[in-house]
Design a protein around this motif. Structure first.
Motif: not given
Length: 103
Positions: A84, A87-88, A91-92, A94
């Protein structure tokens, strides 16, 4: 001659391009589901049977419960794949990646 009355057609509920909103389940619900699965797994013949029996008690689908359990295993290092936290972090990063491509 009869008069023909035309009623306006209502727009379709979902169009082919629209996406359905999937509400996020609270973290407490996911944690409870994972805990219930782990505590009661031995009572069932298979993981699938356990997911199908436990999920209705939580008010979620068996597939949601399966995904939560698999992610918890990744986070604990019991299964391969992105945690997780990873994944976070992706996302940061991206939006940064998109802005660097625009140059």
């Amino acid at each position: 001659m009869k008069a023909v009355i035309r009623l306006p057609l209502s727009p379709p509920r979902f169009t082919m391009t629209s996406r359905r909103f999937t509400p996020a389940n609270p973290a407490e619900l996911r944690e409870r589901g994972v805990r219930l699965f782990r505590e009661n797994r031995a009572d069932y013949a298979s993981d699938t049977a356990a997911y199908k029996a436990i999920a209705p008690k939580l008010g979620c689908s068996p597939d949601s419960l399966r995904v939560w359990c698999q992610q918890a295993e990744r986070d604990n290092g019991q299964r391969t794949g992105l945690t997780s936290a990873e994944k976070d972090r992706i996302k940061e990063l991206y939006p940064v990646n998109l802005s660097s491509l625009a140059r």
